[in-house]
Design a protein around this motif. Structure first.
Motif, PDB file in Angstrom:
ATOM      1  N   GLY A  71     -52.265  42.936  -7.646  1.00 56.85           N
ATOM      2  CA  GLY A  71     -52.270  41.613  -7.071  1.00 56.85           C
ATOM      3  C   GLY A  71     -53.634  40.848  -7.576  1.00 56.85           C
ATOM      4  N   SER A  72     -54.304  41.328  -8.302  1.00 59.62           N
ATOM      5  CA  SER A  72     -55.359  40.424  -8.785  1.00 59.62           C
ATOM      6  C   SER A  72     -55.197  39.162  -9.911  1.00 59.62           C
ATOM      7  CB  SER A  72     -56.563  41.376  -9.587  1.00 59.62           C
ATOM      8  OG  SER A  72     -57.038  42.365  -8.514  1.00 59.62           O
ATOM      9  N   PRO A  73     -55.118  38.127  -9.524  1.00 57.25           N
ATOM     10  CA  PRO A  73     -54.736  37.303 -10.241  1.00 57.25           C
ATOM     11  C   PRO A  73     -55.518  36.908 -11.813  1.00 57.25           C
ATOM     12  CG  PRO A  73     -55.295  36.267  -8.185  1.00 57.25           C
ATOM     13  CD  PRO A  73     -55.725  37.640  -8.194  1.00 57.25           C
ATOM     14  N   VAL A  74     -54.750  36.638 -12.467  1.00 56.59           N
ATOM     15  CA  VAL A  74     -55.285  36.567 -14.036  1.00 56.59           C
ATOM     16  C   VAL A  74     -54.381  35.605 -14.896  1.00 56.59           C
ATOM     17  CG1 VAL A  74     -55.430  37.749 -16.320  1.00 56.59           C
ATOM     18  CG2 VAL A  74     -55.629  39.232 -14.056  1.00 56.59           C
ATOM     19  N   ALA A  75     -55.185  34.619 -15.523  1.00 58.47           N
ATOM     20  CA  ALA A  75     -54.372  33.378 -16.310  1.00 58.47           C
ATOM     21  C   ALA A  75     -54.863  33.629 -17.778  1.00 58.47           C
ATOM     22  CB  ALA A  75     -54.868  32.273 -15.890  1.00 58.47           C
ATOM     23  N   ASP A  79     -55.907  31.747 -26.778  1.00 62.60           N
ATOM     24  CA  ASP A  79     -56.767  33.070 -27.116  1.00 62.60           C
ATOM     25  C   ASP A  79     -57.618  33.570 -25.884  1.00 62.60           C
ATOM     26  OD1 ASP A  79     -58.386  31.301 -27.763  1.00 62.60           O
ATOM     27  OD2 ASP A  79     -59.014  32.398 -29.348  1.00 62.60           O
ATOM     28  N   ARG A  80     -57.591  32.998 -24.796  1.00 61.64           N
ATOM     29  CA  ARG A  80     -58.465  33.293 -23.631  1.00 61.64           C
ATOM     30  C   ARG A  80     -58.013  33.730 -22.444  1.00 61.64           C
ATOM     31  NH1 ARG A  80     -63.522  33.581 -25.593  1.00 61.64           N
ATOM     32  NH2 ARG A  80     -64.321  33.121 -23.620  1.00 61.64           N
ATOM     33  N   MET A  81     -58.612  34.608 -21.744  1.00 66.53           N
ATOM     34  CA  MET A  81     -58.166  35.179 -20.387  1.00 66.53           C
ATOM     35  C   MET A  81     -59.163  34.738 -19.337  1.00 66.53           C
ATOM     36  SD  MET A  81     -56.938  38.950 -19.573  1.00 66.53           S
ATOM     37  CE  MET A  81     -55.514  38.970 -20.504  1.00 66.53           C
ATOM     38  N   PRO A 124     -46.215  29.689 -11.302  1.00 68.00           N
ATOM     39  CA  PRO A 124     -45.248  30.317 -11.917  1.00 68.00           C
ATOM     40  C   PRO A 124     -43.657  29.671 -11.912  1.00 68.00           C
ATOM     41  CG  PRO A 124     -46.285  31.627 -10.097  1.00 68.00           C
ATOM     42  CD  PRO A 124     -46.898  30.332 -10.253  1.00 68.00           C
ATOM     43  N   GLY A 125     -42.900  29.921 -12.825  1.00 67.50           N
ATOM     44  CA  GLY A 125     -41.631  29.132 -12.588  1.00 67.50           C
ATOM     45  C   GLY A 125     -40.923  29.351 -14.074  1.00 67.50           C
ATOM     46  N   PRO A 126     -39.644  28.893 -13.937  1.00 69.77           N
ATOM     47  CA  PRO A 126     -38.787  29.310 -15.162  1.00 69.77           C
ATOM     48  C   PRO A 126     -39.304  28.680 -16.533  1.00 69.77           C
ATOM     49  CG  PRO A 126     -37.756  27.592 -13.809  1.00 69.77           C
ATOM     50  CD  PRO A 126     -39.037  28.212 -13.106  1.00 69.77           C
ATOM     51  N   TRP A 139     -50.003  31.577 -15.537  1.00 65.70           N
ATOM     52  CA  TRP A 139     -50.462  32.945 -14.886  1.00 65.70           C
ATOM     53  C   TRP A 139     -50.024  34.295 -15.593  1.00 65.70           C
ATOM     54  CZ3 TRP A 139     -54.637  33.272 -11.931  1.00 65.70           C
ATOM     55  CH2 TRP A 139     -54.849  32.010 -11.227  1.00 65.70           C
ATOM     56  N   LEU A 140     -50.826  34.923 -15.984  1.00 63.49           N
ATOM     57  CA  LEU A 140     -50.241  36.412 -16.273  1.00 63.49           C
ATOM     58  C   LEU A 140     -49.838  37.257 -15.159  1.00 63.49           C
ATOM     59  CD1 LEU A 140     -49.993  38.429 -18.799  1.00 63.49           C
ATOM     60  CD2 LEU A 140     -52.032  39.087 -18.547  1.00 63.49           C
ATOM     61  N   ARG A 141     -50.650  37.146 -14.200  1.00 69.04           N
ATOM     62  CA  ARG A 141     -50.578  37.795 -12.880  1.00 69.04           C
ATOM     63  C   ARG A 141     -50.630  36.536 -11.969  1.00 69.04           C
ATOM     64  NH1 ARG A 141     -53.856  43.353 -12.932  1.00 69.04           N
ATOM     65  NH2 ARG A 141     -52.692  44.621 -14.449  1.00 69.04           N
ATOM     66  N   PRO A 142     -49.846  36.110 -11.242  1.00 68.28           N
ATOM     67  CA  PRO A 142     -49.968  34.765 -10.500  1.00 68.28           C
ATOM     68  C   PRO A 142     -50.360  35.296  -9.117  1.00 68.28           C
ATOM     69  CG  PRO A 142     -47.704  35.017 -10.623  1.00 68.28           C
ATOM     70  CD  PRO A 142     -48.348  36.309 -11.736  1.00 68.28           C
TER      71      PRO A 142
END
Length: 196
Positions: A71-75, A79-81, A124-126, A139-142
């Protein structure tokens, strides 16, 4: 007597009340937002209130994901996270890197804390994949609306693990510093030596 010179900030663009990005962050997540500066993303997130952000090369960030709860959010953006960590972690980073013996090396690892702001990734969305290809942060993990994000964020703990089961910031930072250093070494190995 020397006159005092006051700097006047650039005017901010007003937030559009119908902006779905702002609405999602403020009303669904309860996160503070501000309008972006001219030429910047329309909405930015304030750091240091509910979370800080560690900004690293995406390659280093992917290696660190194993230290985060699901559940930890990651964006990600290009080339940056950006990994969300507990508020106050940005202040701890320099001392933590020094303690881990990474303090003398130039690492591509930055922290944004109190008083900072970062681009608000698109909710997040289509149309998320299309926006990521256009360079917008996504978001990679929203974060999950209705869920408190703070308990899942990496934090400092004297017990060697995160408080209440949260991931340990020390392990996360050490992994990212190691990966940042590996990236730096790979880049430098591709360069001719100065004395050759």
């Amino acid at each position: 007597m020397v006159p005092t010179v006051l700097s006047v900030p650039f005017p901010r663009r007003p937030l559009d009340a119908s902006d779905p990005v702002r609405h999602w962050y403020e009303n669904e997540l309860g996160w503070a937002t501000v309008p972006g500066l001219p030429g910047q993303p329309a909405v930015e997130l304030l750091t240091g209130l509910r979370f800080d952000v560690l900004d690293v090369p995406a390659q280093a960030g992917y290696a660190a994901l194993r230290h985060l709860r699901p559940g930890s959010p990651v964006a990600v953006r290009a080339d940056r996270m950006r990994l969300l960590v507990a508020a106050g972690s940005a202040d701890e980073l320099p001392g933590l890197l020094e303690w881990l013996e990474w303090g003398t090396l130039a690492l591509d690892l930055e922290a944004v804390g109190a008083g900072g702001r970062v681009e608000a990734p698109l909710p997040p969305g289509p149309d998320r994949a299309q926006n990521s290809s256009q360079g917008a942060a996504v978001w990679l993990r929203p974060p999950e609306p209705g869920c408190e994000v703070e308990p899942s964020l990496p934090t400092m703990s004297a017990l060697g693990g995160g408080v209440g089961g949260a991931p340990d910031l020390v392990r996360l930072v050490d992994t990212m510093a190691t990966e940042c250093h590996r990236i730096r070494l790979r880049r430098s190995c591709g360069q001719p030596l100065a004395f050759s």
